[in-house]
Design a protein around this motif. Structure first.
Motif, mmCIF file in Angstrom:
data_model
loop_
_atom_site.group_PDB
_atom_site.id
_atom_site.type_symbol
_atom_site.label_atom_id
_atom_site.label_comp_id
_atom_site.label_asym_id
_atom_site.label_seq_id
_atom_site.Cartn_x
_atom_site.Cartn_y
_atom_site.Cartn_z
ATOM 1 N N PRO A 22 0.809 -1.224 0.000
ATOM 2 C CA PRO A 22 0.000 0.000 0.000
ATOM 3 C C PRO A 22 0.844 1.276 0.000
ATOM 4 O O PRO A 22 0.340 2.354 -0.316
ATOM 5 C CB PRO A 22 -0.845 -0.122 1.279
ATOM 6 N N GLU A 23 2.126 1.137 0.299
ATOM 7 C CA GLU A 23 2.977 2.329 0.346
ATOM 8 C C GLU A 23 3.613 2.654 -1.004
ATOM 9 O O GLU A 23 4.293 3.670 -1.136
ATOM 10 C CB GLU A 23 4.051 2.143 1.439
ATOM 11 N N MET A 24 3.408 1.767 -2.006
ATOM 12 C CA MET A 24 4.025 2.023 -3.318
ATOM 13 C C MET A 24 3.020 1.677 -4.402
ATOM 14 O O MET A 24 2.483 0.572 -4.385
ATOM 15 C CB MET A 24 5.228 1.084 -3.554
ATOM 16 N N ASP A 25 2.794 2.564 -5.347
ATOM 17 C CA ASP A 25 2.002 2.149 -6.501
ATOM 18 C C ASP A 25 2.962 1.570 -7.545
ATOM 19 O O ASP A 25 4.170 1.477 -7.309
ATOM 20 C CB ASP A 25 1.114 3.274 -7.028
ATOM 21 N N MET B 1 3.093 -3.399 8.468
ATOM 22 C CA MET B 1 2.283 -2.181 8.335
ATOM 23 C C MET B 1 0.964 -2.344 9.068
ATOM 24 O O MET B 1 0.354 -3.393 9.011
ATOM 25 C CB MET B 1 2.015 -1.931 6.856
ATOM 26 N N LYS B 2 0.524 -1.333 9.741
ATOM 27 C CA LYS B 2 -0.639 -1.452 10.613
ATOM 28 C C LYS B 2 -1.823 -0.713 10.007
ATOM 29 O O LYS B 2 -1.715 0.435 9.592
ATOM 30 C CB LYS B 2 -0.274 -0.824 11.969
ATOM 31 N N GLU B 3 -2.979 -1.427 9.973
ATOM 32 C CA GLU B 3 -4.189 -0.788 9.488
ATOM 33 C C GLU B 3 -4.850 -0.118 10.674
ATOM 34 O O GLU B 3 -5.133 -0.754 11.681
ATOM 35 C CB GLU B 3 -5.127 -1.828 8.861
ATOM 36 N N GLY B 8 -15.022 2.503 4.734
ATOM 37 C CA GLY B 8 -15.054 2.863 3.320
ATOM 38 C C GLY B 8 -13.654 3.132 2.818
ATOM 39 O O GLY B 8 -13.341 2.914 1.672
ATOM 40 N N ALA B 9 -12.796 3.542 3.711
ATOM 41 C CA ALA B 9 -11.404 3.752 3.360
ATOM 42 C C ALA B 9 -10.561 3.216 4.498
ATOM 43 O O ALA B 9 -11.055 3.007 5.600
ATOM 44 C CB ALA B 9 -11.114 5.232 3.159
ATOM 45 N N ALA B 10 -9.311 2.939 4.221
ATOM 46 C CA ALA B 10 -8.425 2.474 5.279
ATOM 47 C C ALA B 10 -7.155 3.292 5.223
ATOM 48 O O ALA B 10 -6.707 3.698 4.151
ATOM 49 C CB ALA B 10 -8.105 1.004 5.090
ATOM 50 N N ILE B 11 -6.613 3.554 6.372
ATOM 51 C CA ILE B 11 -5.345 4.265 6.422
ATOM 52 C C ILE B 11 -4.314 3.321 7.017
ATOM 53 O O ILE B 11 -4.543 2.719 8.052
ATOM 54 C CB ILE B 11 -5.450 5.530 7.282
ATOM 55 N N PHE B 12 -3.226 3.133 6.298
ATOM 56 C CA PHE B 12 -2.152 2.292 6.795
ATOM 57 C C PHE B 12 -1.020 3.205 7.242
ATOM 58 O O PHE B 12 -0.604 4.087 6.486
ATOM 59 C CB PHE B 12 -1.641 1.367 5.691
ATOM 60 N N SER B 13 -0.534 2.983 8.447
ATOM 61 C CA SER B 13 0.609 3.782 8.878
ATOM 62 C C SER B 13 1.864 2.995 8.555
ATOM 63 O O SER B 13 1.910 1.788 8.740
ATOM 64 C CB SER B 13 0.518 4.064 10.375
ATOM 65 N N SER B 14 2.853 3.663 8.036
ATOM 66 C CA SER B 14 4.093 2.972 7.725
ATOM 67 C C SER B 14 5.131 3.292 8.780
ATOM 68 O O SER B 14 4.929 4.169 9.627
ATOM 69 C CB SER B 14 4.567 3.343 6.321
ATOM 70 N N LYS B 15 6.239 2.538 8.701
ATOM 71 C CA LYS B 15 7.268 2.618 9.741
ATOM 72 C C LYS B 15 7.774 4.043 9.964
ATOM 73 O O LYS B 15 8.030 4.459 11.079
ATOM 74 C CB LYS B 15 8.450 1.720 9.365
ATOM 75 N N ASP B 16 7.883 4.782 8.882
ATOM 76 C CA ASP B 16 8.458 6.123 9.025
ATOM 77 C C ASP B 16 7.426 7.154 9.494
ATOM 78 O O ASP B 16 7.682 8.353 9.480
ATOM 79 C CB ASP B 16 9.075 6.559 7.692
ATOM 80 N N GLY B 17 6.257 6.659 9.911
ATOM 81 C CA GLY B 17 5.255 7.584 10.443
ATOM 82 C C GLY B 17 4.314 8.126 9.388
ATOM 83 O O GLY B 17 3.322 8.781 9.706
ATOM 84 N N GLY B 18 4.610 7.846 8.105
ATOM 85 C CA GLY B 18 3.728 8.309 7.035
ATOM 86 C C GLY B 18 2.445 7.497 7.003
ATOM 87 O O GLY B 18 2.323 6.470 7.662
#
Lengths: 453, 171
Positions: A22-25, B1-3, B8-18
């Motif tokens: 999900p972090e890369m298209d 990666m954590k959901e 209707g939408a999902a936000i995944f947080s990545s390791k770098d906080g993005g």
């Protein structure tokens, strides 16, 4: 293929294959693989790349038409020549050959070959539907279109032709004989599954490395009898790139390129039902007599694979692949099709694929699989883990095989994998095999180490 | 990666906080799909007929019809297939495409017909995995209310008098 220029691989890169990124298209995935490849040949600059061939399989998965143009754009390669390559499961293998042709013809000196797929954009069962649309939508798909089902039909007939009629010819009751033969085939397919998952433990790019055993592999969930989950590849997100260069410039960028020594391509009917019942196109050491009672290819063998191999061997001057090749990366979307492909490639005769596994030929010599093998590692097949363990982001898959084969022949596995466990010692020549549909399209390419100095 | 959220939408947080935003994107299509030169086959099913085709020149007989012969390129003629045949190969599917998931498990069979050069892909109903084998005799059944799909025909086991006949060889 007269007067074609020699074409070399000078660099490669691949993203880790994953269920979802999900972090890369797709653009960023290709960019990362591309940057990795560029970093590996510092003397090559982007302006040296004069053309690109970019592959992905399905617009359905991407839900973005002209996605290849977006990759070209994202990599900053405009306004140079580019085109999209699509050929089902063999998309990646065909893309490499498209790049080869571009250079061999004299039209290009440095050509980027890039492929990707983003299959995570739909759920698995929807993905199965998209893939099944690559079967005849009048006659095949509406019956219950499902590729694992098609491959199950093919291997059932393969088992019937080559195990039931040989090892179990003396069992009188037909149904019992077929059951026993299928059980035997499942055990041998599990050996292939263990091999590929175990090899992948040492491949950091693989999606499903696993400490698999025969027992765990046989216990896997049944998907389409006799194929169970551990014997089937998964859907993936991923990208892979190769950079190809002509004989005129390859050694400017590296003293350790790999020569694309031979290319071959074959096709067959889209519908399984239409497969002819004729004679085997023979390799030099085979005889008509070997296959007297065999209707070929029927639904049990891949004539496209045999045709591609014949052409590639002739082009590369190979007369005995088992002796002259150091390893093979082939399209094991199913453990069954890996076994069928040994026979198409002439690693053994038609009908000997099961023995070939049991004797240990396609395993790695230095790897412990938890069972004894008599002739272990005479010709390792899918040392990387293959599709079964690496994953199968369709448009990237054939190129991924090319990247792994390139690193094997460069003797640079340690550098790229962080471990030399999978490095085949003194690898001189490798073969990559990319396969589509129910065997409707196959490419085979032979690669050769070409280190200078 | 954590959901971290799904509505209707999902936000995944990545390791770098993005954060990576994943949305649902519906996409529905009704195709206007002509069977064109294959139409006769589907009209035949509605009348309880199973049609194959035969090359007008070389007489290769197709169990799955095609408008032109793959061998010599000539036009084919329609030909009625026998309603009984034998299993050429088979499987039971426990998983599949979204469209057919609700029908699992189901059996797929390639059916071969005496005197016909190529088989036909279909479903085998009323048969359990443990009862199916290559060479098994099967007969065609037709859906009462046709949907004008190849699945308007399916096969069921047919009674087999006497011993098991082995596969028919054809060239």
């Amino acid at each position: 293929m007269k007067n074609d220029r020699r074409v070399y691989i000078v660099s490669g890169g691949v993203t880790k294959f994953a269920k979802a990124h999900p972090e890369m298209d797709f653009r960023l995935m290709v960019k990362k693989a591309f940057d990795y490849a560029m970093a590996d040949v510092p003397s090559l600059s982007k302006k040296d790349i004069d053309r690109s061939r970019i592959s992905y399989f399905s617009d359905h998965f991407t839900r973005q038409l002209k996605a290849a143009s977006m990759v070209q754009d994202y990599l900053g390669l405009n306004p140079k020549d580019s085109r999209r390559i699509e050929w089902g499961g063999a998309t990646g293998g065909q893309c490499i050959q498209a790049g080869w042709e571009t250079i061999a013809s004299g039209r290009s000196d440095v050509c980027l070959v890039a492929g990707f797929e983003t299959m995570s954009r739909v759920e698995t069962w929807k993905g199965n539907e998209f893939i099944a649309l690559a079967s005849d939508t009048n006659f095949d798909y509406p019956v219950g279109g499902f590729y694992t089902g098609y491959y199950a039909l093919m291997v059932q007939r393969h088992i019937y032709e080559f195990l039931r009629k040989t090892r179990f010819y003396n069992i009188k009751d037909e149904k019992t004989a077929q059951r026993v033969a299928t059980k035997e085939a499942m055990r041998i397919m599990a050996m292939v599954s263990v091999k590929n998952h175990t090899n992948a433990l040492h491949n950091p790019y693989a999606q499903y490395p696993a400490k698999a055993t025969l027992k765990s592999s046989l216990k896997g969930e049944m998907i389409a009898y006799p194929l169970n989950r551990p014997s089937i590849c998964a859907m993936s997100d991923g990208a892979a790139v190769l950079i190809l260069a002509s004989e005129d410039v390859a050694y400017k960028y590296t003293d350790n390129p790999v020569l694309i020594k031979g290319v071959g391509c074959g096709t067959d009917t889209m519908r399984l039902a239409d497969r002819p019942r004729e004679h085997v196109p023979l390799l030099p050491w085979e005889n008509e007599k070997d296959y007297e009672n065999l209707d070929y290819p029927g639904v049990h063998s891949f004539r496209a694979g045999r045709t591609a191999a014949l052409e590639a061997y002739q082009h590369a001057g190979i007369t005995n692949p088992k002796k002259e090749l150091s390893f093979i990366e082939l399209h094991d979307a199913y453990a069954s099709s890996e076994i069928q492909t040994y026979e198409d490639l002439g690693l053994c005769r038609y009908g000997e694929g099961y023995d070939f596994v049991e004797q240990g030929h396609p395993f790695l010599k230095n790897m412990d699989y938890g069972f004894e093998l008599k002739d272990k590692g005479t010709i390792p097949v899918n040392p990387s883990g293959g599709l079964i363990a690496c994953g199968h982001p369709v448009g990237a898959t054939g190129i991924m095989q090319g990247v792994f084969a390139f690193w094997q022949l460069q003797n640079s596995i340690k550098k790229h994998f962080g471990s030399e466990k999978l490095q085949i010692k003194d690898a001189k020549r490798g073969l990559i095999h990319s396969h589509a549909g129910t065997g409707s399209s196959v490419t085979v390419s032979v690669l050769e180490a070409a280190r200078r100095g | 990666m954590k959901e971290i959220k799904r509505s209707g939408a999902a936000i995944f947080s990545s390791k770098d906080g993005g954060e990576n935003l994943v949305i649902a994107y519906p996409y529905k299509i009704d195709y206007i799909h002509s069977y064109a030169e294959d139409s006769e086959f589907f009209l035949g099913l509605a009348k309880g007929k199973l049609l194959g085709s035969a090359c007008k020149k070389c007489n290769l007989k197709y169990g799955t019809p095609r408008g032109h012969c793959m061998r010599c390129g000539e036009e084919t003629r329609w030909m009625e297939l026998p309603l009984e045949g034998r299993v050429h190969s088979w499987t039971t599917c426990y998983f599949g495409s979204e469209e057919f998931l609700k029908e699992t498990p189901f059996n797929l069979v390639l059916v071969e017909f005496q005197g016909v050069n190529t088989p036909f892909l279909s479903r085998l109903a009323n048969a359990k995995t443990q009862d199916i084998y290559i060479g098994m005799k099967v007969k065609a059944q037709f859906r009462k209310n046709p949907k004008y799909s190849v699945s308007d025909v399916y096969f069921v086991p047919a009674p087999e008098p006497g011993r098991l006949a082995h596969e028919q060889r054809r060239r």
